[in-house]
Design a protein around this motif. Structure first.
Motif, PDB file in Angstrom:
ATOM      1  N   GLY A 223      21.985 -13.232  -9.168  1.00  0.00           N
ATOM      2  CA  GLY A 223      21.707 -14.159  -8.242  1.00  0.00           C
ATOM      3  C   GLY A 223      20.149 -14.267  -8.636  1.00  0.00           C
ATOM      4  O   GLY A 223      19.410 -13.689  -9.192  1.00  0.00           O
ATOM      5  N   VAL A 224      19.747 -15.368  -8.051  1.00  0.00           N
ATOM      6  CA  VAL A 224      18.550 -15.806  -8.238  1.00  0.00           C
ATOM      7  C   VAL A 224      17.338 -15.391  -7.302  1.00  0.00           C
ATOM      8  O   VAL A 224      17.578 -14.614  -6.136  1.00  0.00           O
ATOM      9  N   GLY A 225      15.925 -15.083  -7.559  1.00  0.00           N
ATOM     10  CA  GLY A 225      15.129 -14.458  -6.727  1.00  0.00           C
ATOM     11  C   GLY A 225      14.814 -13.184  -6.775  1.00  0.00           C
ATOM     12  O   GLY A 225      15.672 -12.480  -7.532  1.00  0.00           O
ATOM     13  N   MET A 226      14.007 -12.475  -5.959  1.00  0.00           N
ATOM     14  CA  MET A 226      13.789 -11.271  -5.481  1.00  0.00           C
ATOM     15  C   MET A 226      13.906 -10.803  -4.475  1.00  0.00           C
ATOM     16  O   MET A 226      13.518 -11.397  -3.375  1.00  0.00           O
ATOM     17  N   VAL A 227      14.453  -9.441  -4.141  1.00  0.00           N
ATOM     18  CA  VAL A 227      14.841  -8.738  -2.964  1.00  0.00           C
ATOM     19  C   VAL A 227      13.754  -7.760  -2.670  1.00  0.00           C
ATOM     20  O   VAL A 227      13.246  -7.106  -3.629  1.00  0.00           O
ATOM     21  N   LEU A 228      13.120  -7.848  -1.427  1.00  0.00           N
ATOM     22  CA  LEU A 228      12.065  -6.722  -1.057  1.00  0.00           C
ATOM     23  C   LEU A 228      12.664  -5.111  -0.881  1.00  0.00           C
ATOM     24  O   LEU A 228      13.897  -5.172  -0.430  1.00  0.00           O
ATOM     25  N   MET A 229      12.203  -4.575  -1.760  1.00  0.00           N
ATOM     26  CA  MET A 229      12.767  -3.006  -1.952  1.00  0.00           C
ATOM     27  C   MET A 229      12.611  -2.296  -0.552  1.00  0.00           C
ATOM     28  O   MET A 229      11.609  -2.300   0.298  1.00  0.00           O
ATOM     29  N   PRO A 230      13.340  -1.419  -0.319  1.00  0.00           N
ATOM     30  CA  PRO A 230      13.483  -0.542   0.931  1.00  0.00           C
ATOM     31  C   PRO A 230      12.298   0.481   1.147  1.00  0.00           C
ATOM     32  O   PRO A 230      11.787   0.584   2.257  1.00  0.00           O
ATOM     33  N   GLN A 231      11.850   0.743  -0.008  1.00  0.00           N
ATOM     34  CA  GLN A 231      11.031   2.107   0.148  1.00  0.00           C
ATOM     35  C   GLN A 231       9.725   1.692   0.691  1.00  0.00           C
ATOM     36  O   GLN A 231       9.337   2.342   1.806  1.00  0.00           O
ATOM     37  N   PRO A 232       9.035   0.587   0.061  1.00  0.00           N
ATOM     38  CA  PRO A 232       7.610   0.379   0.694  1.00  0.00           C
ATOM     39  C   PRO A 232       7.591  -0.075   2.076  1.00  0.00           C
ATOM     40  O   PRO A 232       7.008   0.144   2.820  1.00  0.00           O
ATOM     41  N   TYR A 233       8.922  -0.800   2.445  1.00  0.00           N
ATOM     42  CA  TYR A 233       8.894  -1.276   3.788  1.00  0.00           C
ATOM     43  C   TYR A 233       9.039  -0.274   4.743  1.00  0.00           C
ATOM     44  O   TYR A 233       8.536  -0.298   5.961  1.00  0.00           O
TER      45      TYR A 233
ATOM     46  N   ASP B  18       0.859  -1.189   0.078  1.00  0.00           N
ATOM     47  CA  ASP B  18       0.119  -0.015   0.064  1.00  0.00           C
ATOM     48  C   ASP B  18       0.836   1.312   0.006  1.00  0.00           C
ATOM     49  O   ASP B  18       0.315   2.418  -0.180  1.00  0.00           O
ATOM     50  N   TYR B  19       2.188   1.128   0.056  1.00  0.00           N
ATOM     51  CA  TYR B  19       3.047   2.348   0.200  1.00  0.00           C
ATOM     52  C   TYR B  19       3.739   2.400  -0.988  1.00  0.00           C
ATOM     53  O   TYR B  19       4.808   3.025  -0.756  1.00  0.00           O
ATOM     54  N   THR B  20       3.698   1.485  -2.098  1.00  0.00           N
ATOM     55  CA  THR B  20       4.494   1.483  -3.185  1.00  0.00           C
ATOM     56  C   THR B  20       3.946   2.978  -3.999  1.00  0.00           C
ATOM     57  O   THR B  20       2.774   3.338  -3.925  1.00  0.00           O
ATOM     58  N   HIS B  21       4.946   3.577  -5.028  1.00  0.00           N
ATOM     59  CA  HIS B  21       4.380   4.623  -5.723  1.00  0.00           C
ATOM     60  C   HIS B  21       4.152   4.256  -6.926  1.00  0.00           C
ATOM     61  O   HIS B  21       3.952   5.280  -8.051  1.00  0.00           O
ATOM     62  N   ASP B  22       4.580   2.982  -7.481  1.00  0.00           N
ATOM     63  CA  ASP B  22       4.417   2.926  -8.951  1.00  0.00           C
ATOM     64  C   ASP B  22       2.975   2.015  -9.429  1.00  0.00           C
ATOM     65  O   ASP B  22       2.434   1.711  -8.438  1.00  0.00           O
ATOM     66  N   LYS B  23       2.414   2.211 -10.580  1.00  0.00           N
ATOM     67  CA  LYS B  23       1.285   1.478 -10.824  1.00  0.00           C
ATOM     68  C   LYS B  23       1.160   0.127 -10.624  1.00  0.00           C
ATOM     69  O   LYS B  23      -0.138  -0.396 -10.476  1.00  0.00           O
ATOM     70  N   HIS B  24       2.280  -0.399 -10.802  1.00  0.00           N
ATOM     71  CA  HIS B  24       2.182  -2.183 -10.764  1.00  0.00           C
ATOM     72  C   HIS B  24       2.225  -2.375  -9.191  1.00  0.00           C
ATOM     73  O   HIS B  24       2.188  -3.757  -8.805  1.00  0.00           O
ATOM     74  N   ARG B  25       2.331  -1.502  -8.265  1.00  0.00           N
ATOM     75  CA  ARG B  25       2.602  -1.716  -6.730  1.00  0.00           C
ATOM     76  C   ARG B  25       3.282  -2.621  -6.479  1.00  0.00           C
ATOM     77  O   ARG B  25       3.549  -3.600  -5.824  1.00  0.00           O
ATOM     78  N   LYS B  26       4.729  -2.419  -6.907  1.00  0.00           N
ATOM     79  CA  LYS B  26       5.923  -3.357  -6.708  1.00  0.00           C
ATOM     80  C   LYS B  26       6.486  -3.049  -5.757  1.00  0.00           C
ATOM     81  O   LYS B  26       7.060  -2.188  -5.208  1.00  0.00           O
TER      82      LYS B  26
END
Ligand SMILES: C[S@@+](CC[C@H](N)C(=O)[O-])C[C@H]1O[C@@H](n2cnc3c(N)ncnc32)[C@H](O)[C@@H]1O
Length: 229
Positions: A57-67, A40-48
């Protein structure tokens, strides 16, 4: 006690609160569990909320800004602690649950995918707690373990019927064996001492059983307990 849980999957947390002892504790106001979704705190339209790791490396890392934004929007009570659920944290124990039960608010960060961008740790500086040396897909189950174990320590969560008095770990030992009806099941009998109504003998039997089974099942705990005697 108020638990504020940052999670991408709030339903996982809320569903556990809808049953049995935890539901009663919520209904009675002993605990309050509030979820906050970093999406709910993302700024892009895909709410990434995640992206690929720098360096490969494999996988996805949680971005700092929304958290971090989500965390900073949680209203803070006076006596509050922030916990990050991570396999890299100190192992959750009964002692830690006792310690955490002294707070008025516990804010819990649940990770997912490959985990948190390191800057989330650096900015929020949470206490890091693990539920064991294994890796789960997300922090929701670990958060629920923490919420549940801390809630059991609070006055009003357990009724007489579910008393934690003799639970494993409360005095450094595992609990004694328990039996209920019937007296004989498939040829296995309830120990005679539990049927004779002699409370002193029952207490002695149970104490002895606690020591025997801790020595058998958890020699590490037994050694710790013995050294304190
Ligand atoms: C797949 S794990 C990430 C593991 C991370 N890549 C590592 O190796 O340390 C995703 C999330 O699940 C949670 N998690 C997984 N195992 C856990 C454990 N043993 N204790 C506490 N949280 C755990 C954490 O919140 C973590 O960020």
């Amino acid at each position: 006690m108020r638990f504020d849980v940052l999670t991408l999957f709030p339903e996982l947390i809320q569903s556990h609160m809808g049953f049995s002892i935890m539901k009663r504790a919520s209904d009675d106001g002993v605990i309050e569990v509030v979820t906050h979704n970093p999406r709910d705190y993302t700024h892009d339209k895909h709410r990434k909320v995640d992206d690929t790791p720098f360096g490969g490396g494999v996988g996805m890392v949680l971005m700092p800004q929304p958290y971090v934004d989500c965390y900073e929007n949680v209203s803070r009570l006076e006596n509050s602690v922030t916990i990050m659920m991570t396999p890299q944290g100190e192992p959750l124990t009964d002692g830690i649950s006792n310690e955490l039960a002294q707070y008025k608010q516990i804010i819990i960060l649940c990770g997912h995918y490959e985990g948190f961008d390191e800057r989330i740790r650096e900015i929020i500086k949470p206490r890091e707690i693990s539920v064991g040396d294994f890796v789960l897909t997300g922090g929701e189950l670990p958060a629920l373990c923490l919420i549940d174990s801390v809630s059991r320590k609070l006055d009003g969560t357990l009724g007489k019927i579910e008393s934690a008095h003799d639970d494993s770990f409360s005095d450094g030992l595992l609990e004694y064996p328990q039996y209920t009806k019937p007296r004989v099941y498939r040829g296995l009998e309830v120990p005679e001492v539990l049927l004779n109504g002699n409370h002193k003998m029952i207490e002695e039997y149970r104490k002895e059983q606690k020591i025997i089974r801790t020595k058998q099942k958890r020699p590490d705990l037994y050694e710790k307990w013995k050294n304190k005697q």
